[in-house]
Enzyme design. Structure first.
Site, mmCIF file in Angstrom:
data_model
loop_
_atom_site.group_PDB
_atom_site.id
_atom_site.type_symbol
_atom_site.label_atom_id
_atom_site.label_comp_id
_atom_site.label_asym_id
_atom_site.label_seq_id
_atom_site.Cartn_x
_atom_site.Cartn_y
_atom_site.Cartn_z
ATOM 1 C CB ILE A 39 6.215 6.371 15.214
ATOM 2 C CG1 ILE A 39 7.464 5.486 15.209
ATOM 3 C CG2 ILE A 39 6.043 7.136 13.901
ATOM 4 C CD1 ILE A 39 8.766 6.243 15.040
ATOM 5 C CB CYS A 88 -5.922 9.919 10.832
ATOM 6 S SG CYS A 88 -4.391 9.135 11.277
ATOM 7 C CE LYS A 126 -1.792 1.653 3.995
ATOM 8 N NZ LYS A 126 -1.474 3.059 4.278
ATOM 9 C CG ASN A 127 2.225 2.616 3.529
ATOM 10 O OD1 ASN A 127 1.085 2.979 3.228
ATOM 11 N ND2 ASN A 127 2.555 2.272 4.761
ATOM 12 N NE ARG A 157 0.525 11.963 7.254
ATOM 13 C CZ ARG A 157 0.708 13.189 7.714
ATOM 14 N NH1 ARG A 157 -0.351 13.906 8.045
ATOM 15 N NH2 ARG A 157 1.903 13.701 7.848
HETATM 16 C C1 EPZ Z 1 4.032 6.789 6.736
HETATM 17 O O1 EPZ Z 1 3.251 7.758 7.404
HETATM 18 C C2 EPZ Z 1 3.127 5.583 6.490
HETATM 19 N N1 EPZ Z 1 2.039 5.973 5.613
HETATM 20 C C3 EPZ Z 1 2.605 5.059 7.828
HETATM 21 O O2 EPZ Z 1 1.816 3.898 7.566
HETATM 22 C C4 EPZ Z 1 3.797 4.661 8.685
HETATM 23 O O3 EPZ Z 1 3.319 4.252 9.962
HETATM 24 C C5 EPZ Z 1 4.742 5.869 8.852
HETATM 25 O O4 EPZ Z 1 5.126 6.380 7.568
HETATM 26 C C6 EPZ Z 1 6.013 5.475 9.577
HETATM 27 O O5 EPZ Z 1 6.764 4.621 8.745
HETATM 28 C C7 EPZ Z 1 2.247 5.990 4.270
HETATM 29 O O6 EPZ Z 1 3.331 5.693 3.780
HETATM 30 C C8 EPZ Z 1 1.070 6.365 3.418
HETATM 31 P P1 EPZ Z 1 5.830 10.183 9.250
HETATM 32 P P2 EPZ Z 1 3.790 9.267 7.520
HETATM 33 O O7 EPZ Z 1 5.675 11.456 8.509
HETATM 34 O O8 EPZ Z 1 4.699 9.577 6.414
HETATM 35 C C9 EPZ Z 1 5.161 13.344 12.780
HETATM 36 C C10 EPZ Z 1 -0.125 2.574 7.623
HETATM 37 O O9 EPZ Z 1 -0.808 2.034 8.511
HETATM 38 N N2 EPZ Z 1 5.302 14.426 11.783
HETATM 39 O O10 EPZ Z 1 7.131 9.447 9.157
HETATM 40 O O11 EPZ Z 1 2.619 10.140 7.751
HETATM 41 C C11 EPZ Z 1 3.959 12.447 12.536
HETATM 42 O O12 EPZ Z 1 2.801 13.017 13.136
HETATM 43 C C12 EPZ Z 1 0.405 3.991 7.829
HETATM 44 O O13 EPZ Z 1 0.170 2.034 6.526
HETATM 45 C C13 EPZ Z 1 5.259 15.754 12.233
HETATM 46 O O14 EPZ Z 1 5.079 16.023 13.426
HETATM 47 O O15 EPZ Z 1 4.661 9.174 8.859
HETATM 48 C C14 EPZ Z 1 4.366 11.153 13.209
HETATM 49 O O16 EPZ Z 1 4.073 11.252 14.586
HETATM 50 C C15 EPZ Z 1 0.093 4.515 9.216
HETATM 51 N N3 EPZ Z 1 5.402 16.755 11.326
HETATM 52 C C16 EPZ Z 1 5.880 11.104 12.983
HETATM 53 O O17 EPZ Z 1 6.282 12.449 12.647
HETATM 54 C C17 EPZ Z 1 5.610 16.507 9.988
HETATM 55 O O18 EPZ Z 1 5.746 17.462 9.214
HETATM 56 C C18 EPZ Z 1 6.316 10.187 11.847
HETATM 57 O O19 EPZ Z 1 5.449 10.491 10.771
HETATM 58 C C19 EPZ Z 1 5.650 15.144 9.553
HETATM 59 C C20 EPZ Z 1 5.509 14.121 10.468
#
Ligand code: EPZ
Length: 441
Positions: A331, A118, A23-24, A94
């Site tokens: 995370i 979310c 998916k990702n 997202r």
């Molecule tokens: C991706 O989410 C994946 N989604 C997530 O999978 C996965 O859990 C995550 O990466 C970690 O590997 C997709 O690829 C579509 P992050 P992403 O930005 O990119 C914070 C699933 O179930 N953050 O690495 O959104 C954020 O809130 C999903 O398949 C900020 O604060 O994750 C989080 O707490 C769930 N500010 C942390 O960083 C920002 O500008 C890591 O988020 C960006 C992120």
């Protein structure tokens, strides 16, 4: 339709499961394809609702996005005719904020809604907006409309260091920089394998992207063209779900693993529990139950650490392990939505406080010292699970509740089936082919 699953649990699951495309990876490669001038064909794309929603979103801005076979899609970006993304579809996925890249490349200005939070956390994009600005994009947020207005102020390029890594944030800065005249260096970039698949897809299509650990260098090119169909890899998150299912149900499940390195931290943790893992061939592993499963505590981390997406699955497995397990989530700030439902099925699981020396750097979400967080749970096992009526709240928590009800004896009902269908293709068929008993109603 009730949008629910009915599960009759208590049977060992035995057999071979064929994973779907990741998916990702699918979401980011579909959006990346909009940067090409000609049609792009992507293979092994899972028919899951997140992909289908994204394709509706692409059509809503004039792009072409169709399944031409079960798992093959054709994407054409040249027909995109508006630079404003509508809220309805974009609010469901997202990753839709990645559309900044093809829209800015084509129109130099665009309007994209704030992806918002979310169930698993606030998920702001502050670091990502900072990165865009650093690379030459003017971005203003209109809090009345909830839209970001982005405009290319100069050739995109420069150096940006993420304060903390972000997976799709790294994707976006790559996609913003891949076509153009500039050179971009991203420091402290995320290193998830899904990003490497995006880089590979772009490089075989003419891009100039190099990665050295958490540094990624992108030299803008004038054109991207897909010389042939691109096939995305298998879903490592699905692999972990079915591996846990095989072990926790006291069965045996064989899986073609995407790439052992992509789930190494999971395999290492499994080894500590004494669970059965047999290498059947270079890329096929058999996961099976061995009596005396031992508890093993984990804390989540970005790749190559223990992935946050696997944490809910691990919790269910540890309810069947001997001893005490602590799971510490670093995370996301709300990734334990399944805990109360697990308790309802008879598990011994409670929130505990595990102090972090420097929470601001230890946690990857925006830590607020004035907030109270529930970031760790303690599980005592083994406990027999019984049936129940549950409601799933997010994708990975939902998969874990299904694993739990497949372990539990008796009939269970789980509301929110459509949430699971966001990320798992043909889930009921795969489980029933292993001897499980789950139907969607
Ligand atoms: C991706 O989410 C994946 N989604 C997530 O999978 C996965 O859990 C995550 O990466 C970690 O590997 C997709 O690829 C579509 P992050 P992403 O930005 O990119 C914070 C699933 O179930 N953050 O690495 O959104 C954020 O809130 C999903 O398949 C900020 O604060 O994750 C989080 O707490 C769930 N500010 C942390 O960083 C920002 O500008 C890591 O988020 C960006 C992120």
């Amino acid at each position: 339709m009730e949008d629910a699953f009915i599960v009759n649990g208590g049977k060992p699951l035995v057999g071979t499961v064929r994973l779907s495309g990741a998916k990702n990876v699918a979401l980011k490669t579909i959006i990346a394809a909009l940067l090409f001038d000609e049609k792009v064909t992507l293979q092994n794309i899972p028919r899951i609702s997140d992909v289908i929603e994204l394709m509706h979103l692409i059509k809503s801005i004039g792009g072409h996005a169709e399944f031409i076979d079960t798992n093959i899609v054709e994407i054409t970006g040249s027909s995109v005719n508006t630079n404003k993304v509508e809220l309805l579809h974009s609010s469901k996925i997202r990753a839709s904020f990645l559309l900044f890249a093809p829209l800015l490349n084509r129109f130099k200005e665009c309007y994209v809604p704030n992806p918002g939070g979310c169930r698993i956390g606030a998920r702001p994009i502050d670091r990502i907006i900072d990165g865009m600005r650093q690379l030459g994009v003017d971005v203003e947020y209109d809090s009345t409309s909830g839209y970001y207005n982005a405009r290319v102020a100069k050739d995109i390029g420069g150096t940006y260091t993420f304060p903390k890594p972000t997976h799709t944030g790294t994707d976006l800065l790559i996609l913003l920089s891949v076509r153009g005249n500039g050179m971009t260096t991203i420091e402290n970039a995320a290193v998830e394998p899904e990003i490497d698949e995006l880089i590979e897809f772009l490089n075989v299509s003419g891009a100039q992207i190099r990665r050295n650990n958490s540094t990624i260098i992108i030299e803008g090119v004038q054109k991207l063209s897909a010389k042939s169909a691109y096939t995305i890899g298998l879903d490592r998150n699905e692999a972990v779900t079915f591996a846990v299912l095989g072990i926790a149900s006291q069965g045996s499940v064989e899986i073609e693993i995407p790439d052992a390195w992509s789930i190494k931290s999971f395999l290492d943790a499994l080894e500590k529990t004494g669970a059965g893992v047999e290498k059947k061939s270079s890329n096929i592993l058999r996961f099976y139950y061995r009596p005396g499963l031992k508890s093993y505590s984990i804390e989540t981390a970005p790749h190559p650490g223990f992935m946050t997406d696997w944490q809910p699955n691990w919790a269910v497995l540890m309810t069947q392990a001997q001893g005490e397990t602590i799971i510490h989530e670093r995370i996301f700030e709300n990734r334990f939505a399944y805990v109360n439902d697990l308790k309802r099925l008879g598990a011994s699981v409670d929130f505990v406080s595990v102090p972090a020396d420097n929470p601001e750097s230890f946690y990857h979400f925006q830590y607020d010292e004035n907030k109270h967080y529930l970031q760790a749970i303690k599980i005592i096992g083994p406990t027999p699970l019984h049936n129940g009526v549950l409601t799933m709240s997010d994708l990975r928590a939902g998969a874990s509740l299904i694993i739990a009800t497949l372990i539990a004896k008796g009939e269970s009902v789980i509301q929110g089936a459509s949430i699971l269908e966001r990320g798992y293709e043909n889930f009921c068929e795969k489980v029933n082919a292993l001897g499980g008993d789950i139907i969607k109603v």
